[in-house]
Design a protein around this motif. Structure first.
Motif, PDB file in Angstrom:
ATOM      1  N   ALA A  14       9.943  37.606  40.975  1.00  0.00           N
ATOM      2  CA  ALA A  14       9.518  38.047  39.638  1.00  0.00           C
ATOM      3  C   ALA A  14       8.411  39.099  39.742  1.00  0.00           C
ATOM      4  CB  ALA A  14       9.045  36.850  38.817  1.00  0.00           C
ATOM      5  N   SER A  15       7.539  38.933  40.732  1.00  0.00           N
ATOM      6  CA  SER A  15       6.463  39.927  40.919  1.00  0.00           C
ATOM      7  C   SER A  15       7.037  41.269  41.341  1.00  0.00           C
ATOM      8  CB  SER A  15       5.439  39.425  41.949  1.00  0.00           C
ATOM      9  OG  SER A  15       5.928  39.503  43.280  1.00  0.00           O
ATOM     10  N   PHE A  16       8.102  41.249  42.143  1.00  0.00           N
ATOM     11  CA  PHE A  16       8.745  42.501  42.565  1.00  0.00           C
ATOM     12  C   PHE A  16       9.432  43.181  41.384  1.00  0.00           C
ATOM     13  CE2 PHE A  16       9.480  40.570  47.072  1.00  0.00           C
ATOM     14  CZ  PHE A  16       8.125  40.701  47.336  1.00  0.00           C
ATOM     15  N   ILE A  17      10.035  42.392  40.490  1.00  0.00           N
ATOM     16  CA  ILE A  17      10.659  42.954  39.285  1.00  0.00           C
ATOM     17  C   ILE A  17       9.606  43.686  38.459  1.00  0.00           C
ATOM     18  CG2 ILE A  17      11.806  42.390  37.102  1.00  0.00           C
ATOM     19  CD1 ILE A  17      13.060  39.961  38.553  1.00  0.00           C
ATOM     20  N   GLU A  18       8.438  43.051  38.311  1.00  0.00           N
ATOM     21  CA  GLU A  18       7.359  43.655  37.528  1.00  0.00           C
ATOM     22  C   GLU A  18       6.815  44.917  38.187  1.00  0.00           C
ATOM     23  OE1 GLU A  18       4.449  44.271  34.589  1.00  0.00           O
ATOM     24  OE2 GLU A  18       6.291  43.075  34.580  1.00  0.00           O
ATOM     25  N   LEU A  19       6.608  44.860  39.502  1.00  0.00           N
ATOM     26  CA  LEU A  19       5.941  45.961  40.202  1.00  0.00           C
ATOM     27  C   LEU A  19       6.886  47.091  40.604  1.00  0.00           C
ATOM     28  CD1 LEU A  19       3.625  43.830  42.514  1.00  0.00           C
ATOM     29  CD2 LEU A  19       2.892  45.192  40.539  1.00  0.00           C
ATOM     30  N   VAL A  71       0.955  24.062  39.326  1.00  0.00           N
ATOM     31  CA  VAL A  71       0.994  25.131  40.314  1.00  0.00           C
ATOM     32  C   VAL A  71       1.901  26.235  39.783  1.00  0.00           C
ATOM     33  CG1 VAL A  71       1.741  25.723  42.648  1.00  0.00           C
ATOM     34  CG2 VAL A  71       0.625  23.544  42.235  1.00  0.00           C
ATOM     35  N   ASP A  72       1.540  27.479  40.023  1.00  0.00           N
ATOM     36  CA  ASP A  72       2.366  28.658  39.769  1.00  0.00           C
ATOM     37  C   ASP A  72       2.058  29.332  38.430  1.00  0.00           C
ATOM     38  OD1 ASP A  72       4.783  30.314  40.728  1.00  0.00           O
ATOM     39  OD2 ASP A  72       5.292  29.825  38.668  1.00  0.00           O
ATOM     40  N   GLY A  73       1.821  30.636  38.523  1.00  0.00           N
ATOM     41  CA  GLY A  73       1.518  31.424  37.338  1.00  0.00           C
ATOM     42  C   GLY A  73       2.654  31.464  36.345  1.00  0.00           C
ATOM     43  N   GLY A  74       3.904  31.438  36.845  1.00  0.00           N
ATOM     44  CA  GLY A  74       5.049  31.435  35.952  1.00  0.00           C
ATOM     45  C   GLY A  74       5.112  30.185  35.106  1.00  0.00           C
ATOM     46  N   THR A  87      15.902  28.023  44.743  1.00  0.00           N
ATOM     47  CA  THR A  87      15.417  27.088  43.722  1.00  0.00           C
ATOM     48  C   THR A  87      13.909  26.883  43.819  1.00  0.00           C
ATOM     49  OG1 THR A  87      15.818  25.157  45.138  1.00  0.00           O
ATOM     50  CG2 THR A  87      17.620  25.853  43.687  1.00  0.00           C
ATOM     51  N   SER A  88      13.309  27.360  44.892  1.00  0.00           N
ATOM     52  CA  SER A  88      11.862  27.249  45.069  1.00  0.00           C
ATOM     53  C   SER A  88      11.134  28.107  44.039  1.00  0.00           C
ATOM     54  CB  SER A  88      11.462  27.695  46.477  1.00  0.00           C
ATOM     55  OG  SER A  88      10.074  27.963  46.552  1.00  0.00           O
ATOM     56  N   LEU A  89      10.247  27.477  43.297  1.00  0.00           N
ATOM     57  CA  LEU A  89       9.456  28.194  42.305  1.00  0.00           C
ATOM     58  C   LEU A  89       8.624  29.287  42.963  1.00  0.00           C
ATOM     59  CD1 LEU A  89       9.042  28.029  39.257  1.00  0.00           C
ATOM     60  CD2 LEU A  89       7.113  26.510  39.673  1.00  0.00           C
ATOM     61  N   TYR A  90       8.166  29.033  44.193  1.00  0.00           N
ATOM     62  CA  TYR A  90       7.389  30.027  44.925  1.00  0.00           C
ATOM     63  C   TYR A  90       8.202  31.305  45.143  1.00  0.00           C
ATOM     64  CZ  TYR A  90       4.546  25.917  46.138  1.00  0.00           C
ATOM     65  OH  TYR A  90       3.775  24.775  46.108  1.00  0.00           O
ATOM     66  N   ASN A  91       9.477  31.151  45.535  1.00  0.00           N
ATOM     67  CA  ASN A  91      10.325  32.322  45.761  1.00  0.00           C
ATOM     68  C   ASN A  91      10.692  33.007  44.453  1.00  0.00           C
ATOM     69  OD1 ASN A  91      10.304  32.103  48.530  1.00  0.00           O
ATOM     70  ND2 ASN A  91      12.237  30.986  48.663  1.00  0.00           N
ATOM     71  N   GLN A  92      10.899  32.208  43.412  1.00  0.00           N
ATOM     72  CA  GLN A  92      11.220  32.797  42.108  1.00  0.00           C
ATOM     73  C   GLN A  92      10.070  33.667  41.598  1.00  0.00           C
ATOM     74  OE1 GLN A  92      12.307  29.517  39.546  1.00  0.00           O
ATOM     75  NE2 GLN A  92      14.053  28.934  40.844  1.00  0.00           N
ATOM     76  N   SER A  93       8.846  33.179  41.756  1.00  0.00           N
ATOM     77  CA  SER A  93       7.688  33.950  41.300  1.00  0.00           C
ATOM     78  C   SER A  93       7.452  35.173  42.186  1.00  0.00           C
ATOM     79  CB  SER A  93       6.439  33.066  41.266  1.00  0.00           C
ATOM     80  OG  SER A  93       6.499  32.166  40.175  1.00  0.00           O
ATOM     81  N   LYS A 138       7.804  35.700  32.450  1.00  0.00           N
ATOM     82  CA  LYS A 138       8.665  36.636  31.726  1.00  0.00           C
ATOM     83  C   LYS A 138       9.907  36.996  32.538  1.00  0.00           C
ATOM     84  CE  LYS A 138       8.563  41.472  30.215  1.00  0.00           C
ATOM     85  NZ  LYS A 138       7.706  42.698  30.185  1.00  0.00           N
ATOM     86  N   HIS A 139       9.732  37.153  33.856  1.00  0.00           N
ATOM     87  CA  HIS A 139      10.844  37.594  34.710  1.00  0.00           C
ATOM     88  C   HIS A 139      11.515  36.460  35.479  1.00  0.00           C
ATOM     89  CE1 HIS A 139       9.817  41.689  33.810  1.00  0.00           C
ATOM     90  NE2 HIS A 139       8.661  41.647  34.434  1.00  0.00           N
ATOM     91  N   ASN A 140      11.142  35.219  35.191  1.00  0.00           N
ATOM     92  CA  ASN A 140      11.676  34.101  35.977  1.00  0.00           C
ATOM     93  C   ASN A 140      13.201  34.009  35.899  1.00  0.00           C
ATOM     94  OD1 ASN A 140      12.486  30.899  35.800  1.00  0.00           O
ATOM     95  ND2 ASN A 140      11.056  31.312  37.459  1.00  0.00           N
ATOM     96  N   GLN A 141      13.748  34.067  34.701  1.00  0.00           N
ATOM     97  CA  GLN A 141      15.200  33.935  34.545  1.00  0.00           C
ATOM     98  C   GLN A 141      15.941  35.079  35.226  1.00  0.00           C
ATOM     99  OE1 GLN A 141      15.651  30.455  33.711  1.00  0.00           O
ATOM    100  NE2 GLN A 141      17.526  31.591  33.307  1.00  0.00           N
ATOM    101  N   LYS A 142      15.389  36.271  35.133  1.00  0.00           N
ATOM    102  CA  LYS A 142      16.014  37.418  35.792  1.00  0.00           C
ATOM    103  C   LYS A 142      15.968  37.246  37.308  1.00  0.00           C
ATOM    104  CE  LYS A 142      17.661  40.418  34.316  1.00  0.00           C
ATOM    105  NZ  LYS A 142      19.108  40.702  34.101  1.00  0.00           N
TER     106      LYS A 142
END
Length: 357
Positions: free
Chosen positions: A188-193, A99-102, A179-185, A342-346
């Protein structure tokens, strides 16, 4: 001179040579049969981070239809990725599912996947839900939406993810931990957009408006809304579907009081979380593995997954169950899923910086 005595050694040597030749031919034949047997072995081995009964049933249906046995190893995504790296060429895994694109981007970056070549897959799954190199193939999606109390919130009060940071939602927002991968992604989408600065601003605003410190999973946010702890929450749609069709009367009652809202329809679109399948780099049964990918993305299998796990199908030909249809159509974020990895760590750094525990 006794001719027969002279011929005896020659006859014996010739007989031995022919016997050895015959044995050699037999060994080669059996070796070829063994190789053919391995090549035609009707099995596919799956490492999966999806632990759903619906998936298990699809595997069973695939075996009944094709005769190819599906062996499944379940675990957490990170553990399975590390296992595939460690096993290398000796791995028995043919497919990696998660699960999850990241996470899918992470698997690809770790060089444990190879491209899937299949016209059937390309027809079943649009480019939007496939890796640009076909290193992974989407099999289902769930939208990360705003859920709200039908009793205390009207739909016209809702608009965007960003609006949840406004003062009107102070003390009313519920979400699970950072810590939820869903929230991290999602972040991360907001960082990209929108850029890092706006992502920080959003996280700070949500923390300021928390009804309580993050606690539990998505279902717990729904239950907290029902209990009056908060009025709105950030959840994946499939949890709402599962609760609405649960055998637990309490969960069904909670779901009945929830509204589902797809944010950012006038701006960047709603964030979706994709589940995907990758063909492992060292697959021993690539033909069987591709057949399973083709099957899992087929109309019938997609309809089954949607009807039983309440995820959105990636195959446009597949019908959605009534509850998914009732939420209406929506526009999704237009971005490359690789950017989530790409933006997960950030994203994690921003959560830590802004106090989203």
């Amino acid at each position: 001179m006794n001719i027969s005595k002279l011929l005896k050694p020659f006859i014996a040597t010739t007989a031995l040579t022919l016997a050895l030749a015959g044995c050699g031919g037999q060994d080669n034949s059996e070796g070829a049969k063994d190789n053919a047997s391995k090549k035609e072995e009707k099995v596919v081995n799956v490492y999966t981070a999806r632990h759903y009964e619906a998936d298990d049933q699809v595997y069973k249906d695939f075996t009944e239809e094709t005769g190819i046995k599906v062996n499944v190893v379940k675990g957490e995504a990170e553990e399975l990725i590390e296992r595939l790296k460690r096993e290398g060429e000796s791995t028995e895994a043919d497919l990696f599912i998660t699960v999850d694109g990241g996470v899918l981007a992470h698997a690809k970056d770790n060089d444990i996947l190879q491209a899937v070549e299949s016209d059937v897959v390309n027809e079943n799954v649009p480019e939007t839900f496939r890796d640009k190199e076909n290193k992974w193939i989407g099999m289902a999606t769930r939208a990360r939406v705003i859920v709200y109390s039908k009793d205390r919130v009207s739909e016209d009060q809702l608009s965007t993810y960003e609006d949840l940071t406004s003062d009107k939602w102070k003390g009313k927002v519920l979400a699970r931990s950072s810590t939820s991968l869903y929230n991290q992604s999602l972040l991360a989408s907001f960082i990209e957009l929108n850029g890092e600065k706006e992502a920080v601003k959003w996280s700070e605003g949500i923390v300021k408006n928390f009804a309580r410190q993050p606690d539990g999973g998505d279902r717990d946010q729904a239950k907290a809304i029902a209990a009056g702890v908060g009025d709105v929450g950030i959840m994946n749609t499939y949890y709402v579907g599962l609760m609405a069709n649960s055998e637990d009367p309490e969960e069904k009652k909670v779901a009945e009081g929830l509204g589902v809202f797809f944010p950012n329809q006038e701006t960047n679109g709603t964030h979706v979380n994709v589940s995907g399948i990758g063909l492992t780099k060292h697959s021993k049964h690539p033909e069987n593995a591709v057949k399973l990918i083709e099957y899992m993305t087929s109309k019938d299998a997609q309809e089954y997954l949607a009807a039983n796990n309440y995820e959105f199908p990636v195959n446009a030909e597949a019908k959605k169950p009534e509850i998914l249809e009732s939420w209406g159509k929506f526009r999704i974020q237009d971005l490359d899923f690789d950017t989530l990895g790409k933006h997960n760590q950030k994203a994690i750094e921003i959560f830590n910086k802004t106090g989203w525990k």
